[in-house]
Design a protein around this motif. Sequence first.
Motif, PDB file in Angstrom:
ATOM      1  N   VAL A 110      86.529  70.048  19.498  1.00  0.00           N
ATOM      2  CA  VAL A 110      87.295  70.715  20.413  1.00  0.00           C
ATOM      3  C   VAL A 110      86.142  71.510  21.196  1.00  0.00           C
ATOM      4  N   GLN A 111      85.217  72.176  20.463  1.00  0.00           N
ATOM      5  CA  GLN A 111      84.188  73.057  21.002  1.00  0.00           C
ATOM      6  C   GLN A 111      83.506  71.970  21.886  1.00  0.00           C
ATOM      7  N   LEU A 112      82.742  70.901  21.346  1.00  0.00           N
ATOM      8  CA  LEU A 112      81.633  69.986  21.796  1.00  0.00           C
ATOM      9  C   LEU A 112      82.463  69.362  23.025  1.00  0.00           C
ATOM     10  N   LEU A 113      83.884  68.934  23.045  1.00  0.00           N
ATOM     11  CA  LEU A 113      84.464  68.364  24.009  1.00  0.00           C
ATOM     12  C   LEU A 113      84.699  69.420  25.088  1.00  0.00           C
ATOM     13  N   THR A 114      84.726  70.858  24.819  1.00  0.00           N
ATOM     14  CA  THR A 114      85.389  71.832  25.839  1.00  0.00           C
ATOM     15  C   THR A 114      83.855  71.962  26.673  1.00  0.00           C
ATOM     16  N   ARG A 116      81.668  69.676  27.566  1.00  0.00           N
ATOM     17  CA  ARG A 116      81.355  68.513  28.055  1.00  0.00           C
ATOM     18  C   ARG A 116      82.357  68.555  29.155  1.00  0.00           C
ATOM     19  N   TYR A 117      83.752  68.694  28.937  1.00  0.00           N
ATOM     20  CA  TYR A 117      84.728  68.844  30.033  1.00  0.00           C
ATOM     21  C   TYR A 117      84.376  69.931  31.301  1.00  0.00           C
ATOM     22  N   ALA A 118      83.900  71.087  30.759  1.00  0.00           N
ATOM     23  CA  ALA A 118      83.502  72.129  31.516  1.00  0.00           C
ATOM     24  C   ALA A 118      82.460  71.802  32.537  1.00  0.00           C
ATOM     25  N   THR A 144      89.380  66.448  44.228  1.00  0.00           N
ATOM     26  CA  THR A 144      90.056  67.499  43.897  1.00  0.00           C
ATOM     27  C   THR A 144      91.163  66.995  42.759  1.00  0.00           C
ATOM     28  N   GLU A 145      91.495  65.779  42.965  1.00  0.00           N
ATOM     29  CA  GLU A 145      92.717  65.215  42.078  1.00  0.00           C
ATOM     30  C   GLU A 145      91.967  64.965  40.633  1.00  0.00           C
ATOM     31  N   VAL A 146      90.697  64.665  40.497  1.00  0.00           N
ATOM     32  CA  VAL A 146      89.900  64.571  39.337  1.00  0.00           C
ATOM     33  C   VAL A 146      89.681  65.975  38.762  1.00  0.00           C
ATOM     34  N   GLY A 147      89.369  66.924  39.707  1.00  0.00           N
ATOM     35  CA  GLY A 147      89.087  68.382  39.222  1.00  0.00           C
ATOM     36  C   GLY A 147      90.266  69.001  38.522  1.00  0.00           C
ATOM     37  N   ARG A 148      91.444  68.585  39.142  1.00  0.00           N
ATOM     38  CA  ARG A 148      92.704  69.337  38.709  1.00  0.00           C
ATOM     39  C   ARG A 148      92.964  68.733  37.053  1.00  0.00           C
ATOM     40  N   ALA A 149      92.811  67.415  36.953  1.00  0.00           N
ATOM     41  CA  ALA A 149      93.076  67.040  35.733  1.00  0.00           C
ATOM     42  C   ALA A 149      92.075  67.376  34.564  1.00  0.00           C
ATOM     43  N   LEU A 150      90.756  67.690  35.046  1.00  0.00           N
ATOM     44  CA  LEU A 150      89.601  68.259  34.244  1.00  0.00           C
ATOM     45  C   LEU A 150      90.040  69.479  33.804  1.00  0.00           C
ATOM     46  N   ASP A 151      90.555  70.475  34.596  1.00  0.00           N
ATOM     47  CA  ASP A 151      90.848  71.893  34.393  1.00  0.00           C
ATOM     48  C   ASP A 151      91.993  71.984  33.494  1.00  0.00           C
ATOM     49  N   LEU A 154      90.547  70.951  30.046  1.00  0.00           N
ATOM     50  CA  LEU A 154      89.998  72.197  29.631  1.00  0.00           C
ATOM     51  C   LEU A 154      91.148  73.204  28.870  1.00  0.00           C
ATOM     52  N   TRP A 155      92.152  73.488  29.484  1.00  0.00           N
ATOM     53  CA  TRP A 155      93.213  74.308  29.071  1.00  0.00           C
ATOM     54  C   TRP A 155      93.637  73.889  27.649  1.00  0.00           C
ATOM     55  N   PHE A 156      93.891  72.856  27.852  1.00  0.00           N
ATOM     56  CA  PHE A 156      94.539  72.130  26.564  1.00  0.00           C
ATOM     57  C   PHE A 156      93.554  72.010  25.361  1.00  0.00           C
ATOM     58  N   LEU A 157      92.502  71.983  25.780  1.00  0.00           N
ATOM     59  CA  LEU A 157      91.303  72.212  24.610  1.00  0.00           C
ATOM     60  C   LEU A 157      90.893  73.662  24.239  1.00  0.00           C
TER      61      LEU A 157
END
Length: 163
Positions: A110-114, A116-118, A144-151, A154-157
Amino acid sequence: MSAPNTRTTRIDLASPAREAMVTLLNRQLADTLDLYAQTKQAHWNVVGAHFHQLHELFDELAETLLGQVDLLAERATALGGAAQGTVRMAAATSRLPEFPAGFQDGLTCVQLLTERYAALAASTRAAIEAATQAGDAGTADLFTEVGRALDKALWFLEAHLPK
């Protein structure tokens, strides 16, 4: 645009703007493909008390990234450029750090992915600004669409990490 990997289009953006957007889209495509592969790496190799929950979460996150890969690549080609979308192309140009090989504890994954997602979310926000400055509202909207999904990812992670 006259390079072998470009074609003409009637999209009413100036050629230099389209070329810049294709370069930007391919840069984001490489990072997104890499993050997809790293998320699958975590999915396959996560271990620990929360294995099942994280295994499923990582698979869902990877699936979302795969959809974003397609959007980015298709926008690059719509603008007259060639998508640079092989695994080798992505590996050669990704700006993300490599995910460790082998098994990883759930919270380590989770930390590693967080991280990278950030990083991808931050570069996506910069890409929104670059597309806006280039006068390409369509590409800015896609980012913008991609950014919302990444955010959201990140919330889930981050919800799994201690405060």
